[in-house]
Design a protein around this motif. Structure first.
Motif, PDB file in Angstrom:
ATOM      1  N   ARG A   1       5.763   2.328  10.659  1.00 33.06           N
ATOM      2  CA  ARG A   1       4.657   3.198  10.240  1.00 33.06           C
ATOM      3  C   ARG A   1       3.467   2.360   9.768  1.00 33.06           C
ATOM      4  NH1 ARG A   1       1.429   7.176  11.297  1.00 33.06           N
ATOM      5  NH2 ARG A   1       0.540   8.139   9.468  1.00 33.06           N
ATOM      6  N   LEU A   2       3.729   1.259   9.099  1.00 32.57           N
ATOM      7  CA  LEU A   2       2.643   0.376   8.688  1.00 32.57           C
ATOM      8  C   LEU A   2       1.867  -0.104   9.912  1.00 32.57           C
ATOM      9  CD1 LEU A   2       1.044  -1.305   6.636  1.00 32.57           C
ATOM     10  CD2 LEU A   2       2.818  -3.050   6.821  1.00 32.57           C
ATOM     11  N   ARG A   3       2.574  -0.564  10.925  1.00 26.99           N
ATOM     12  CA  ARG A   3       1.911  -1.024  12.157  1.00 26.99           C
ATOM     13  C   ARG A   3       1.155   0.118  12.831  1.00 26.99           C
ATOM     14  NH1 ARG A   3       7.002  -3.164  13.457  1.00 26.99           N
ATOM     15  NH2 ARG A   3       7.271  -5.116  12.370  1.00 26.99           N
ATOM     16  N   GLU A   4       1.768   1.293  12.853  1.00 19.88           N
ATOM     17  CA  GLU A   4       1.128   2.461  13.457  1.00 19.88           C
ATOM     18  C   GLU A   4      -0.169   2.810  12.730  1.00 19.88           C
ATOM     19  OE1 GLU A   4       2.187   7.145  14.414  1.00 19.88           O
ATOM     20  OE2 GLU A   4       3.698   5.850  13.525  1.00 19.88           O
ATOM     21  N   CYS A   5      -0.135   2.797  11.416  1.00 17.30           N
ATOM     22  CA  CYS A   5      -1.345   3.083  10.630  1.00 17.30           C
ATOM     23  C   CYS A   5      -2.435   2.062  10.922  1.00 17.30           C
ATOM     24  CB  CYS A   5      -1.024   3.102   9.133  1.00 17.30           C
ATOM     25  SG  CYS A   5      -0.073   4.532   8.583  1.00 17.30           S
ATOM     26  N   LEU A   6      -2.071   0.790  10.935  1.00 16.23           N
ATOM     27  CA  LEU A   6      -3.056  -0.251  11.216  1.00 16.23           C
ATOM     28  C   LEU A   6      -3.637  -0.074  12.614  1.00 16.23           C
ATOM     29  CD1 LEU A   6      -1.407  -3.416   9.611  1.00 16.23           C
ATOM     30  CD2 LEU A   6      -3.241  -1.988   8.683  1.00 16.23           C
ATOM     31  N   ASP A   7      -2.790   0.250  13.581  1.00 19.78           N
ATOM     32  CA  ASP A   7      -3.264   0.462  14.951  1.00 19.78           C
ATOM     33  C   ASP A   7      -4.221   1.652  15.025  1.00 19.78           C
ATOM     34  OD1 ASP A   7      -1.846  -1.693  15.927  1.00 19.78           O
ATOM     35  OD2 ASP A   7      -0.206  -0.471  16.740  1.00 19.78           O
ATOM     36  N   LEU A   8      -3.849   2.758  14.387  1.00 22.60           N
ATOM     37  CA  LEU A   8      -4.704   3.949  14.394  1.00 22.60           C
ATOM     38  C   LEU A   8      -6.073   3.660  13.779  1.00 22.60           C
ATOM     39  CD1 LEU A   8      -2.178   6.753  13.404  1.00 22.60           C
ATOM     40  CD2 LEU A   8      -3.577   6.705  15.477  1.00 22.60           C
ATOM     41  N   LEU A   9      -6.071   2.849  12.741  1.00 23.67           N
ATOM     42  CA  LEU A   9      -7.317   2.533  12.045  1.00 23.67           C
ATOM     43  C   LEU A   9      -8.084   1.383  12.688  1.00 23.67           C
ATOM     44  CD1 LEU A   9      -5.885   2.889   8.457  1.00 23.67           C
ATOM     45  CD2 LEU A   9      -7.526   4.434   9.550  1.00 23.67           C
ATOM     46  N   GLY A  10      -7.419   0.658  13.600  1.00 21.86           N
ATOM     47  CA  GLY A  10      -8.059  -0.491  14.221  1.00 21.86           C
ATOM     48  C   GLY A  10      -8.161  -1.679  13.280  1.00 21.86           C
ATOM     49  N   TRP A  11      -7.227  -1.756  12.362  1.00 20.81           N
ATOM     50  CA  TRP A  11      -7.226  -2.828  11.364  1.00 20.81           C
ATOM     51  C   TRP A  11      -6.166  -3.863  11.706  1.00 20.81           C
ATOM     52  CZ3 TRP A  11      -7.145   0.248   6.108  1.00 20.81           C
ATOM     53  CH2 TRP A  11      -8.347   0.963   5.978  1.00 20.81           C
TER      54      TRP A  11
ATOM     55  N   ARG B   1      -4.748  -9.003   8.347  1.00 23.23           N
ATOM     56  CA  ARG B   1      -5.739  -9.772   7.594  1.00 23.23           C
ATOM     57  C   ARG B   1      -6.814  -8.838   7.005  1.00 23.23           C
ATOM     58  NH1 ARG B   1      -8.060 -14.763  10.538  1.00 23.23           N
ATOM     59  NH2 ARG B   1      -6.185 -15.622   9.629  1.00 23.23           N
ATOM     60  N   GLY B   2      -7.255  -7.894   7.824  1.00 24.80           N
ATOM     61  CA  GLY B   2      -8.262  -6.949   7.356  1.00 24.80           C
ATOM     62  C   GLY B   2      -7.755  -6.090   6.209  1.00 24.80           C
ATOM     63  N   LEU B   3      -6.507  -5.653   6.313  1.00 26.12           N
ATOM     64  CA  LEU B   3      -5.920  -4.867   5.227  1.00 26.12           C
ATOM     65  C   LEU B   3      -5.835  -5.698   3.953  1.00 26.12           C
ATOM     66  CD1 LEU B   3      -4.547  -2.344   4.095  1.00 26.12           C
ATOM     67  CD2 LEU B   3      -2.383  -3.194   5.052  1.00 26.12           C
ATOM     68  N   ALA B   4      -5.417  -6.939   4.085  1.00 22.59           N
ATOM     69  CA  ALA B   4      -5.329  -7.819   2.919  1.00 22.59           C
ATOM     70  C   ALA B   4      -6.694  -7.977   2.255  1.00 22.59           C
ATOM     71  CB  ALA B   4      -4.774  -9.184   3.323  1.00 22.59           C
ATOM     72  N   ARG B   5      -7.724  -8.164   3.065  1.00 20.48           N
ATOM     73  CA  ARG B   5      -9.079  -8.302   2.504  1.00 20.48           C
ATOM     74  C   ARG B   5      -9.515  -7.021   1.819  1.00 20.48           C
ATOM     75  NH1 ARG B   5     -11.972 -11.385   7.523  1.00 20.48           N
ATOM     76  NH2 ARG B   5     -11.106 -13.446   7.078  1.00 20.48           N
TER      77      ARG B   5
ATOM     78  N   THR C   1       1.185 -11.423   1.492  1.00 26.36           N
ATOM     79  CA  THR C   1       1.767 -10.190   0.954  1.00 26.36           C
ATOM     80  C   THR C   1       1.839  -9.122   2.038  1.00 26.36           C
ATOM     81  OG1 THR C   1       0.958 -10.663  -1.285  1.00 26.36           O
ATOM     82  CG2 THR C   1       1.484  -8.370  -0.780  1.00 26.36           C
ATOM     83  N   VAL C   2       0.738  -8.953   2.764  1.00 21.24           N
ATOM     84  CA  VAL C   2       0.707  -7.948   3.825  1.00 21.24           C
ATOM     85  C   VAL C   2       1.681  -8.332   4.946  1.00 21.24           C
ATOM     86  CG1 VAL C   2      -0.750  -6.771   5.516  1.00 21.24           C
ATOM     87  CG2 VAL C   2      -1.633  -7.232   3.226  1.00 21.24           C
ATOM     88  N   ARG C   3       1.781  -9.608   5.253  1.00 22.60           N
ATOM     89  CA  ARG C   3       2.748 -10.052   6.271  1.00 22.60           C
ATOM     90  C   ARG C   3       4.179  -9.721   5.826  1.00 22.60           C
ATOM     91  NH1 ARG C   3      -0.806 -14.526   6.788  1.00 22.60           N
ATOM     92  NH2 ARG C   3       0.505 -15.787   5.450  1.00 22.60           N
TER      93      ARG C   3
END
Length: 66
Positions: free
Chosen positions: A5-15, A18-22, A30-32
């Motif tokens: 779900r984390l990967r799915e959310c990032l994909d949906l948002l185009g993030w 690294r971008g989430l961490a920033r 931490t995000v990894r």
């Protein structure tokens, strides 16, 4: 939040991770760890990401910008 779900959310948002961490002002490591499932995504972060991803899925950018 599952790693999928984390990967799915990032994909949906185009993030990226690294971008989430920033965005969260957290170390990339931490995000990894969240993405690998080594550490649980904090509940508040999981809820926030899920809300954003659901909103984005329902309200995508206008089709001419895809």
């Amino acid at each position: 939040m599952t790693t999928g779900r984390l990967r799915e959310c990032l994909d949906l948002l185009g993030w990226t991770q690294r971008g989430l961490a920033r965005m969260l002002d957290r170390p990339e490591g931490t995000v990894r760890q969240w993405a690998r499932g080594a550490v649980t995504v904090p509940d508040d972060v999981a809820a926030w990401l899920d809300t954003l991803a659901r909103f984005h899925a329902k309200h995508p950018a206008p089709s001419r910008y895809h």
